[in-house]
Design a protein around this motif. Structure first.
Motif, PDB file in Angstrom:
ATOM      1  N   THR A 149      61.670  55.732  29.811  1.00 47.08           N
ATOM      2  CA  THR A 149      60.987  56.987  29.464  1.00 47.08           C
ATOM      3  C   THR A 149      61.547  58.117  30.326  1.00 47.08           C
ATOM      4  OG1 THR A 149      58.977  55.788  28.895  1.00 47.08           O
ATOM      5  CG2 THR A 149      58.723  58.133  29.337  1.00 47.08           C
ATOM      6  N   ASN A 182      55.078  56.033  37.900  1.00 45.45           N
ATOM      7  CA  ASN A 182      56.181  55.194  37.399  1.00 45.45           C
ATOM      8  C   ASN A 182      57.283  55.986  36.715  1.00 45.45           C
ATOM      9  OD1 ASN A 182      55.208  52.641  38.192  1.00 45.45           O
ATOM     10  ND2 ASN A 182      53.672  52.758  36.573  1.00 45.45           N
ATOM     11  N   ASP A 202      50.821  64.750  43.914  1.00 44.47           N
ATOM     12  CA  ASP A 202      50.165  63.567  43.346  1.00 44.47           C
ATOM     13  C   ASP A 202      48.842  63.402  44.077  1.00 44.47           C
ATOM     14  OD1 ASP A 202      49.556  60.626  42.750  1.00 44.47           O
ATOM     15  OD2 ASP A 202      51.427  60.893  41.669  1.00 44.47           O
ATOM     16  N   ALA A 237      51.537  63.503  34.789  1.00 42.89           N
ATOM     17  CA  ALA A 237      50.311  62.761  35.158  1.00 42.89           C
ATOM     18  C   ALA A 237      49.492  62.561  33.882  1.00 42.89           C
ATOM     19  CB  ALA A 237      49.550  63.528  36.224  1.00 42.89           C
ATOM     20  N   ASN A 260      51.512  62.587  28.090  1.00 40.44           N
ATOM     21  CA  ASN A 260      51.081  62.682  26.691  1.00 40.44           C
ATOM     22  C   ASN A 260      50.034  63.787  26.564  1.00 40.44           C
ATOM     23  OD1 ASN A 260      52.441  60.586  25.141  1.00 40.44           O
ATOM     24  ND2 ASN A 260      51.388  59.127  26.474  1.00 40.44           N
TER      25      ASN A 260
HETATM   26  N1  LIG Z   1      55.104  54.831  31.210  1.00 34.98           N
HETATM   27  C1  LIG Z   1      55.731  55.237  30.130  1.00 34.98           C
HETATM   28  O1  LIG Z   1      56.735  54.648  29.722  1.00 34.98           O
HETATM   29  C2  LIG Z   1      55.222  56.418  29.389  1.00 34.98           C
HETATM   30  C3  LIG Z   1      54.278  57.267  29.947  1.00 34.98           C
HETATM   31  N2  LIG Z   1      53.907  58.385  29.271  1.00 34.98           N
HETATM   32  C4  LIG Z   1      52.933  59.291  29.843  1.00 34.98           C
HETATM   33  O2  LIG Z   1      53.477  59.816  31.060  1.00 34.98           O
HETATM   34  C5  LIG Z   1      52.431  60.015  32.007  1.00 34.98           C
HETATM   35  C6  LIG Z   1      52.753  59.253  33.295  1.00 34.98           C
HETATM   36  O3  LIG Z   1      52.857  57.870  32.995  1.00 34.98           O
HETATM   37  P1  LIG Z   1      53.183  56.793  34.134  1.00 34.98           P
HETATM   38  O4  LIG Z   1      54.173  57.339  35.065  1.00 34.98           O
HETATM   39  O5  LIG Z   1      53.449  55.534  33.424  1.00 34.98           O
HETATM   40  O6  LIG Z   1      51.776  56.697  34.832  1.00 34.98           O
HETATM   41  P2  LIG Z   1      51.455  56.424  36.384  1.00 34.98           P
HETATM   42  O7  LIG Z   1      50.009  56.096  36.427  1.00 34.98           O
HETATM   43  O8  LIG Z   1      52.429  55.493  36.980  1.00 34.98           O
HETATM   44  O9  LIG Z   1      51.711  57.863  37.031  1.00 34.98           O
HETATM   45  C7  LIG Z   1      50.846  58.922  36.929  1.00 34.98           C
HETATM   46  C8  LIG Z   1      50.750  59.556  38.312  1.00 34.98           C
HETATM   47  O10 LIG Z   1      49.970  60.728  38.216  1.00 34.98           O
HETATM   48  C9  LIG Z   1      49.117  60.797  39.343  1.00 34.98           C
HETATM   49  N3  LIG Z   1      48.015  61.688  39.029  1.00 34.98           N
HETATM   50  C10 LIG Z   1      46.915  61.444  38.277  1.00 34.98           C
HETATM   51  N4  LIG Z   1      46.127  62.540  38.210  1.00 34.98           N
HETATM   52  C11 LIG Z   1      46.773  63.506  38.911  1.00 34.98           C
HETATM   53  C12 LIG Z   1      46.501  64.857  39.205  1.00 34.98           C
HETATM   54  N5  LIG Z   1      45.393  65.460  38.779  1.00 34.98           N
HETATM   55  N6  LIG Z   1      47.385  65.572  39.961  1.00 34.98           N
HETATM   56  C13 LIG Z   1      48.507  64.981  40.420  1.00 34.98           C
HETATM   57  N7  LIG Z   1      48.819  63.703  40.182  1.00 34.98           N
HETATM   58  C14 LIG Z   1      47.968  62.968  39.435  1.00 34.98           C
HETATM   59  C15 LIG Z   1      48.755  59.369  39.634  1.00 34.98           C
HETATM   60  O11 LIG Z   1      48.309  59.187  40.950  1.00 34.98           O
HETATM   61  C16 LIG Z   1      50.068  58.656  39.342  1.00 34.98           C
HETATM   62  O12 LIG Z   1      50.886  58.562  40.493  1.00 34.98           O
HETATM   63  C17 LIG Z   1      51.140  59.584  31.314  1.00 34.98           C
HETATM   64  O13 LIG Z   1      50.554  60.700  30.685  1.00 34.98           O
HETATM   65  C18 LIG Z   1      51.626  58.617  30.247  1.00 34.98           C
HETATM   66  O14 LIG Z   1      50.754  58.516  29.149  1.00 34.98           O
HETATM   67  C19 LIG Z   1      54.425  58.721  28.060  1.00 34.98           C
HETATM   68  C20 LIG Z   1      55.356  57.926  27.478  1.00 34.98           C
HETATM   69  C21 LIG Z   1      55.787  56.681  28.061  1.00 34.98           C
END
Ligand SMILES: NC(=O)C1=CN([C@@H]2O[C@H](COP(=O)(O)OP(=O)(O)OC[C@H]3O[C@@H](n4cnc5c(N)ncnc54)[C@H](O)[C@@H]3O)[C@@H](O)[C@H]2O)C=CC1
Ligand SMILES: CC(C)CC(=O)C(=O)O
Length: 365
Positions: A149, A182, A202, A237, A260
């Motif tokens: 991604t 991630n 974060d 996030a 998203n």
């Molecule tokens: N993992 C994937 O392959 C995909 C992810 N996404 C979207 O990308 C976004 C991130 O996904 P991941 O990295 O997998 O999730 P993740 O959970 O690993 O990372 C999200 C990060 O955002 C932080 N966070 C949460 N609320 C926050 C805030 N108010 N201010 C600052 N930081 C905050 C969290 O502590 C975390 O480190 C999500 O919206 C997910 O739906 C979209 C497509 C694919």
């Protein structure tokens, strides 16, 4: 109220899953299966109310219909949410129970990772159903979709920079990254390698520390990220971060990130356009993960998958071409592109095709 929402946006199915033994409370939302089975990740989150969980599942599922269509995949849109704290409430029973509910849908919904779930969780689901992707590579699967991604977001960010700055180089550009989880950790790696300056935030201090140490990023508090001077804001996030309050504060020229549902409402996409901020539609730029896991359905080939993910660059350029041609904001251009594909396939599918349930197979003569 639920049927009203389902009718308004044409959702096909909403499934509530409950299992007392494991404590599972989950929702599977299937938006549209015109293009194929609904593929979308499973989010585990400590939702405060059931309404919040339902709304999230519905919004995310519809986003997947558009994402899969725009990415040229033969897949419909769906998503699931498990209500619970991913740090405390995970167990083998929980994911296996969830896997059995997915199996019950007989392929109408295929799951994968999302916020709060991991490859290990997918492996547990795989014990009960084959309708799961992003399983361990040891099973011939593609593993964690996040790095892929990130690569897609990086490619899409370069294409958006080309539109906004006339050059796709990110060297010397300042990128403000919200959430270094991630996906964004891997995105920061690409950006750092290309010579971009990073500002990160974060709610998890360890994630911030890692980005500061490894990429020389400047750290700011979560609420300050909207005010920083930067060329590109990368929301990575959660959703709805482009809203009435934040649009006033943005100093960037580009918004391009992994999260998203970045626009709180569609009208916020219009407001960005009016403010001269170039917006890379979220579901186009963040399709790398789903493109990668979808390849598993053909027998995973990493080279083929990465080639397709690279194409996000061209898809983003195409969206901006439509936007220019039709005089509409980029988010509307992306919707138009996705909707046109779904409609044309829907029409060609109305042609009769024989299968084991068709009248030709009830031959009593
Ligand atoms: N993992 C994937 O392959 C995909 C992810 N996404 C979207 O990308 C976004 C991130 O996904 P991941 O990295 O997998 O999730 P993740 O959970 O690993 O990372 C999200 C990060 O955002 C932080 N966070 C949460 N609320 C926050 C805030 N108010 N201010 C600052 N930081 C905050 C969290 O502590 C975390 O480190 C999500 O919206 C997910 O739906 C979209 C497509 C694919
Ligand atoms: C492989 C996934 C992370 C798919 C998905 O749910 C998404 O793109 O949001």
């Amino acid at each position: 109220m639920i049927f009203e929402v389902m009718t308004k946006y044409d959702y096909e199915q909403l499934v509530f899953c409950q299992d007392k033994n494991s404590g599972l409370k989950a929702i599977i939302a299937i938006h549209d299966t015109t293009l194929g089975p609904a593929l979308g990740g499973c989010r585990m989150w400590n939702y405060q109310t059931e309404e919040e969980a339902i709304t999230d599942a519905l919004r995310l599922a519809r986003g997947m219909t558009y994402k899969n269509a725009a990415a040229g995949l033969n897949l419909g849109g769906g998503k699931s949410v498990i209500i619970g704290d991913p740090k405390k409430d995970k167990s083998e029973e929980l994911f296996r129970a969830f896997g059995r509910f997915i199996q019950g849908l007989n392929g109408r919904y295929i799951t994968a990772e999302d916020v709060g779930t991991t490859v290990e969780d997918m492996d547990l689901i795989y014990m009960e159903t084959k309708y799961v992707t992003g399983v361990s590579p040891a099973f011939g699967s593609s593993g964690n979709p996040s790095p892929v991604t990130a690569y897609g977001v990086y490619r899409g960010m370069k294409a958006t920079a080309k539109v906004a700055f006339g050059d796709d180089s990110l060297k010397g550009k300042t990128v403000a990254v919200q959430g270094v989880g991630n996906v964004a950790y891997n995105l920061c790696k690409y950006l750092h390698e290309e010579g971009a300056q990073l500002i990160v935030t974060d709610i998890n201090p360890d994630s911030v520390k890692r980005a500061v140490q490894e990429f020389g990023a400047q750290a700011v508090n979560p609420n300050e990220i909207y005010d920083v001077d930067c060329d590109i804001f990368a929301p990575c996030a959660l959703g709805a971060v482009v809203n009435d309050e934040t649009i006033e504060r943005f100093k960037c020229k580009v918004i391009a990130g992994a999260a998203n549902n970045q626009l709180k409402e569609d009208r916020h996409g219009d407001m960005l356009e009016q403010k001269g901020i170039v917006y890379a539609p979220d579901y186009v730029i963040n399709a790398g993960g789903v493109i990668n896991v979808a390849d598993e359905l053909y027998g995973y080939n990493r080279e083929r998958a990465m080639k397709k993910v690279e194409g996000i660059y061209d898809t983003i350029l195409k969206v901006f071409e439509i936007s220019e041609r039709d005089g509409i904001p980029s988010y509307k251009a992306a919707d138009r592109m996705a909707e046109e594909r779904i409609e044309s396939v829907r029409k060609s599918r109305s042609t009769f095709l024989s299968n084991e349930r068709s009248i030709l197979h009830f031959d009593h003569r």
